[in-house]
Design a protein around this motif. Sequence first.
Motif, short mmCIF file in Angstrom:
data_model
loop_
_atom_site.label_atom_id
_atom_site.label_comp_id
_atom_site.label_asym_id
_atom_site.label_seq_id
_atom_site.Cartn_x
_atom_site.Cartn_y
_atom_site.Cartn_z
N VAL A 350 27.47 33.93 48.34
CA VAL A 350 27.66 33.64 49.76
C VAL A 350 27.84 34.93 50.56
N ALA A 351 28.65 35.85 50.05
CA ALA A 351 28.86 37.12 50.73
C ALA A 351 27.59 37.95 50.73
N PHE A 352 26.88 37.93 49.62
CA PHE A 352 25.65 38.70 49.52
C PHE A 352 24.62 38.20 50.54
N GLU A 353 24.49 36.89 50.67
CA GLU A 353 23.54 36.32 51.63
C GLU A 353 23.96 36.61 53.07
N ALA A 354 25.26 36.56 53.34
CA ALA A 354 25.74 36.87 54.70
C ALA A 354 25.41 38.31 55.07
N ALA A 355 25.58 39.23 54.12
CA ALA A 355 25.26 40.63 54.38
C ALA A 355 23.76 40.81 54.60
N ARG A 356 22.94 40.16 53.77
CA ARG A 356 21.49 40.31 53.92
C ARG A 356 21.00 39.74 55.25
N ALA A 357 21.59 38.62 55.68
CA ALA A 357 21.18 38.02 56.96
C ALA A 357 21.52 38.95 58.12
N ALA A 358 22.69 39.57 58.07
CA ALA A 358 23.08 40.49 59.14
C ALA A 358 22.18 41.72 59.16
N LEU A 359 21.86 42.24 57.99
CA LEU A 359 20.99 43.42 57.92
C LEU A 359 19.59 43.10 58.42
N ARG A 360 19.10 41.88 58.15
CA ARG A 360 17.77 41.51 58.63
C ARG A 360 17.73 41.47 60.16
N SER A 361 18.87 41.16 60.79
CA SER A 361 18.94 41.13 62.26
C SER A 361 19.25 42.51 62.84
#
Length: 659
Positions: A350-361
């Motif tokens: 969950v944390a990994f996906e949250a970080a990846r989503a923020a970096l993509r934006s």
Amino acid sequence: MAAPSLPVARVAVDVSPPHLDRLFDYLISERLDADAVPGCRVRVRFNRQLLDGFLVERVAESDFPGRLSWLERVVSAEPVLSGDLLTLARSVAGRYGGTLSDVLRLAIPPRHARVEQESPWERAASPQRPPTGGWSRYQHGTSFLDAVSEGKPARAVWQALPGELWPERLAEAAATAAASGRSAVIVVPDHRDVRRLEAACAHLVGRRGVVALTSESGPAERYRRWLAVLRGAVRIVVGTRAAMFAPVHELGLAVVWDDGDELHAYPQAPYPHARDVLTHRAHAAGAALVIGGFARTAEAALLVESGWAREIVARRDDVRDAAPRVTAIGEDDKQIARDPAARAARLPSVAFEAARAALRSDAPVLVQVPRRGYVPALACARCRERARCRRCAGPLALPGGTEQGAPKPAACRWCGATEAAFRCDSCGDRRLRAVVVGAGRTAEELGRAFSGVTVRTSGGGDVLTSVPAKAALVVSTPGAEPVAEGGYGAALLLDGRALLARPDLRSSEQALRLWFAAAAMVRSARDGGRVVVMADSTLQPVQALVRWDPSWYAALELADREELGFPPAKRVASVDGSPEAVADMLDSVELPDSGEILGPVPMGEIDEDGRSDRERVLLRVPRRDGRSLADCLHSAQAVRAARKGTEPVRVQLDPLELL
């Protein structure tokens, strides 16, 4: 020949022993008559030594039956000890069981003769009252500023909204006080906060209308600014804890931001806290008071519960609109094992996906790690016994980096000796495991898991002030989080167990304060902001973060403190020292009838006989008897100091660390 009028000077001599905590009389010669004004610095003979002091007042006669000594010289005719500052210093000394000279040492900076001879600062013009649109988002916010403008003693505990530009809000409150012809004192934890707040105030009142008092500016510059405040040239003072004694004229507003930060407490006797000093100062001066922050302490909750202060909070709908989405994930292997990349970074999926989503934006991601260094704590891999140095018994740690192409071996954090051949004293195993992982190791692991992403670190001696609004991972220790332009896209709060498991009365309160401070930098949930905290979601501090309800948790914490009999529900004093010195102190103390003695308990290493070189005793009384406790401790220390040869003890009222 003595001065023709009021020839006796009553002097506060700079001596520390409690039994000498009083004023001493000296004769003023005719030569020094003009310069010996109340509040000036003087030099006097005391116990065959030439010591510094402050001339408190001049009187016609002395009550001393013996022969008076002469005032040696007037160091400076500048009246640095004003009547208001003397009253405040005496009150602080009385509250904490300290001496007047100890408080004056903290309140008045050292003199610089060249600075006193400079032309005085030009008096800043009174500013216009600023608009109060930012405070309108809070219930009673606008009415509070109206009360400040009218000079009323309004007292408030301010709960800042997530993402709030708090320096601008506090600058508006200070400018409102200055516009009405009064002064404002704002105390914040560290230098980074001071710079942000000073810039916000200067935007409203101009550079000449505000002054920052910090040790960062250097002794001469700090004294120059302090004199400008003393002489009434500046009405708005911002600074770290020393600014709570700023000699402003006509105090109209006192502010403490983030009062739970440990930096607000002085590490020198008598260990005053900025919140308590400014609370007392505002009450005595009839001034307004604000205790603000993203979190709330039990002490602030007590002020609200008692009715002494009012809440300034936003409506729940506004809080939900401004807050990021918070998810709590327990630190278990099942969550981490789902994704190989997440496993490499020690992150739940969950944390990994949250970080990846923020970096993509293209938004930065904040990663909060409780410990500095690489691997700051090691233990035996088999029995989990803490790994210690064979030479000094200090804790072993991995410093990080390489040496001749190989990772550096474990080393002692106390003596620095390397331990290349560790062997556990309990089970004999030679393997080591990490108890906690520091920011350095975390940054290294994240760099491998998020290839191609910039990784920045903030903490220790290299603290970043701000980061740009670009995709990056910012690994920070608590309190060192840089400000991100436009806010962070996500925040990952790691190792929550390490913060919550500290053996301290305030561990949960401190953990929640650090989490709120980091989470408040994240964009709102409407803008995609996510916060993932690695801690058990059933715990009350975690629930307060998920719901973004710090006042709820502060009320629970206060209720627990009342049930257990700890501050702020009761006043507690700690007495630390050798077993013999602590026992002697207890024999000298005459506690009020309501007083309790807890302990003694050993501190530090315990020998085979169960003894320790240092012990601690806690003395506890109801809040109504707090002044009596301070008085009896001061008297006991005076008795012990007068005996000569007694071992010293460290006495602290309402210490931040009890356990």
